[in-house]
Design an enzyme around this catalytic site. Structure first.
Site, mmCIF file in Angstrom:
data_model
loop_
_atom_site.group_PDB
_atom_site.id
_atom_site.type_symbol
_atom_site.label_atom_id
_atom_site.label_comp_id
_atom_site.label_asym_id
_atom_site.label_seq_id
_atom_site.Cartn_x
_atom_site.Cartn_y
_atom_site.Cartn_z
ATOM 1 N N TYR A 35 15.293 -23.994 23.972
ATOM 2 C CA TYR A 35 17.377 -23.581 24.149
ATOM 3 C C TYR A 35 17.116 -23.842 22.235
ATOM 4 C CZ TYR A 35 16.711 -20.195 27.725
ATOM 5 O OH TYR A 35 17.134 -19.388 28.906
ATOM 6 N N PRO A 190 23.434 -11.199 31.245
ATOM 7 C CA PRO A 190 23.828 -9.976 32.758
ATOM 8 C C PRO A 190 24.986 -9.090 31.595
ATOM 9 C CG PRO A 190 24.715 -12.428 33.196
ATOM 10 C CD PRO A 190 23.383 -13.049 31.326
HETATM 11 N N1 LIG Z 1 14.783 -16.553 31.206
HETATM 12 C C1 LIG Z 1 14.635 -15.943 29.761
HETATM 13 O O1 LIG Z 1 14.119 -15.589 29.649
HETATM 14 C C2 LIG Z 1 16.171 -15.422 29.493
HETATM 15 C C3 LIG Z 1 16.502 -15.286 27.892
HETATM 16 C C4 LIG Z 1 17.585 -14.500 27.655
HETATM 17 C C5 LIG Z 1 18.550 -15.539 28.244
HETATM 18 N N2 LIG Z 1 18.116 -16.383 29.662
HETATM 19 C C6 LIG Z 1 19.374 -17.206 29.891
HETATM 20 O O2 LIG Z 1 20.803 -16.339 30.241
HETATM 21 C C7 LIG Z 1 21.928 -16.905 29.763
HETATM 22 C C8 LIG Z 1 22.515 -15.690 29.165
HETATM 23 O O3 LIG Z 1 21.910 -14.776 28.265
HETATM 24 P P1 LIG Z 1 22.404 -14.231 26.807
HETATM 25 O O4 LIG Z 1 23.835 -15.316 27.090
HETATM 26 O O5 LIG Z 1 21.736 -13.918 26.186
HETATM 27 O O6 LIG Z 1 23.410 -13.009 27.232
HETATM 28 P P2 LIG Z 1 24.783 -13.050 27.613
HETATM 29 O O7 LIG Z 1 25.139 -13.806 28.567
HETATM 30 O O8 LIG Z 1 24.774 -11.452 28.343
HETATM 31 O O9 LIG Z 1 26.196 -12.585 26.607
HETATM 32 C C9 LIG Z 1 26.462 -13.602 25.802
HETATM 33 C C10 LIG Z 1 27.367 -13.382 24.863
HETATM 34 O O10 LIG Z 1 27.961 -12.888 25.818
HETATM 35 C C11 LIG Z 1 30.034 -13.262 25.713
HETATM 36 N N3 LIG Z 1 31.001 -13.168 26.269
HETATM 37 C C12 LIG Z 1 30.548 -14.148 27.396
HETATM 38 N N4 LIG Z 1 31.208 -14.140 28.271
HETATM 39 C C13 LIG Z 1 31.935 -13.386 28.022
HETATM 40 C C14 LIG Z 1 33.771 -13.016 28.254
HETATM 41 N N5 LIG Z 1 33.843 -13.154 29.562
HETATM 42 N N6 LIG Z 1 34.170 -11.950 27.851
HETATM 43 C C15 LIG Z 1 33.478 -11.647 26.234
HETATM 44 N N7 LIG Z 1 32.069 -11.856 25.585
HETATM 45 C C16 LIG Z 1 31.907 -12.768 26.686
HETATM 46 C C17 LIG Z 1 29.429 -14.104 25.070
HETATM 47 O O11 LIG Z 1 30.686 -14.846 23.563
HETATM 48 P P3 LIG Z 1 30.824 -15.900 22.859
HETATM 49 O O12 LIG Z 1 29.052 -16.579 22.369
HETATM 50 O O13 LIG Z 1 31.537 -15.132 21.816
HETATM 51 O O14 LIG Z 1 31.098 -16.505 23.317
HETATM 52 C C18 LIG Z 1 28.070 -14.901 24.760
HETATM 53 O O15 LIG Z 1 27.575 -14.212 23.119
HETATM 54 C C19 LIG Z 1 21.694 -17.893 28.888
HETATM 55 O O16 LIG Z 1 21.834 -18.796 28.250
HETATM 56 C C20 LIG Z 1 19.868 -18.053 29.685
HETATM 57 O O17 LIG Z 1 20.683 -19.320 29.861
HETATM 58 C C21 LIG Z 1 17.008 -16.694 29.973
#
Ligand SMILES: NC(=O)c1ccc[n+]([C@@H]2O[C@H](COP(=O)([O-])OP(=O)(O)OC[C@H]3O[C@@H](n4cnc5c(N)ncnc54)[C@H](OP(=O)(O)O)[C@@H]3O)[C@@H](O)[C@H]2O)c1
Length: 267
Positions: A35, A190
């Site tokens: 990351y 998620p």
């Molecule tokens: N294992 C893998 O291959 C893999 C791949 C991708 C991700 N991941 C993990 O999954 C985690 C989460 O995935 P992600 O960040 O890609 O996607 P996500 O959690 O589905 O979405 C993140 C986005 O959601 C917004 N958000 C979060 N909480 C919110 C709320 N309560 N209300 C409104 N908007 C909200 C955030 O906005 P703001 O930025 O404006 O705060 C951010 O831009 C990553 O941090 C990583 O640790 C793992």
């Protein structure tokens, strides 16, 4: 992840977001060595988290930091490397960046098509036996790989991290298998992913309806729905703003009715 990849906030806001998560009671933080923007700042997120935990004024002693290895970032691309040599060196480097004696939970990030899965997971066993890591997990795995990894690890596989959200449900079989085996299932992205979390209020009508009924955000409803699917589910929502993570944490106490869970599952 949003704190370290392209579009990331400045360090002050990133640290404030992590501190707000801790203030809200978060005890599990997911990261990965990859990351970062590209291989010139490899390990950015691990260093950020280690620094934020060190500067936190409250008690962070109960926080489990889970990291991952097996992806590299040449020129900003995401390139798998699942060789045992790479995974063992990567885990040792993560341990040093996280400034811990051993890594609480280490996850193999993604199967490498060039390397037999048994060899990559075998490296996790080696890391466990050497005390470099305390627990082992896998990510982006199908049901056969989950069974195989658990066998190689002698029943010590503790977590599976797969993509799962209201708009992306193809890992439901893996979630159910984890529930049967008593292994934690960590839905990644998620909320649908960076830049798509806002869609929950629009395209996903049922999530907005339930949110309105509880006077909460549709993102909270999405996370509460995932939590309601099985006791082993631990969603890992990303955030680049303190307000987002604070709102998401409230999902842990949002009680959905059976009828609501059924409607959201059918949506
Ligand atoms: N294992 C893998 O291959 C893999 C791949 C991708 C991700 N991941 C993990 O999954 C985690 C989460 O995935 P992600 O960040 O890609 O996607 P996500 O959690 O589905 O979405 C993140 C986005 O959601 C917004 N958000 C979060 N909480 C919110 C709320 N309560 N209300 C409104 N908007 C909200 C955030 O906005 P703001 O930025 O404006 O705060 C951010 O831009 C990553 O941090 C990583 O640790 C793992």
């Amino acid at each position: 992840m949003p704190l370290s990849i392209d579009g990331r906030p400045d360090e002050a806001r990133a640290v404030a977001t992590i501190h707000r998560a801790l203030d809200a009671g978060v005890t599990f933080i997911d990261t990965a060595d990859c990351y970062c923007l590209d291989d010139s700042d490899f390990g950015h997120n691990e260093r950020l988290i280690a620094g934020a935990l060190a500067s936190y004024e409250g008690d962070a002693s109960g926080v489990l930091v889970a990291t991952k290895g097996g992806l590299t970032r040449p020129g900003g691309a995401w390139v798998p490397n699942g060789t045992p040599e790479h995974l063992i060196a990567a885990a040792e480097a993560s341990r040093d960046r996280l400034e811990v004696e051993s890594i609480g939970l280490y996850q193999f990030h993604r199967p490498d098509p060039k390397v037999p899965y048994t060899e990559s997971v075998g490296a996790l066993l080696h890391l466990l036996e050497d005390g470099v890591i305390e627990m082992a997990g896998i990510s982006n795995a199908d049901p056969d790989q989950i069974q195989e990894a658990n066998e190689i690890l002698g029943g010590r596989l503790v977590s599976v991290q797969n993509r799962f959200s209201p708009s992306y449900r193809s890992s439901l079989a893996e979630l159910r298998l984890c529930a049967d085996l008593g292994i934690a299932f960590l839905p990644w992205s998620p909320l649908g992913g960076i830049g798509r979390a806002a869609d929950l209020g629009g395209a996903m009508g049922a999530f907005q309806e339930v949110a309105d009924a509880h006077d909460v955000s549709p993102q909270q409803v999405a996370l509460a729905w995932e939590l309601a699917l099985a006791p082993i589910v631990i969603p890992i929502p990303g955030a680049s703003r303190p307000e987002s993570i604070e709102d998401s944490v409230r999902a842990a106490t949002l009680q959905l009715t059976e009828d609501e869970v059924g409607r959201l599952s059918a949506a």
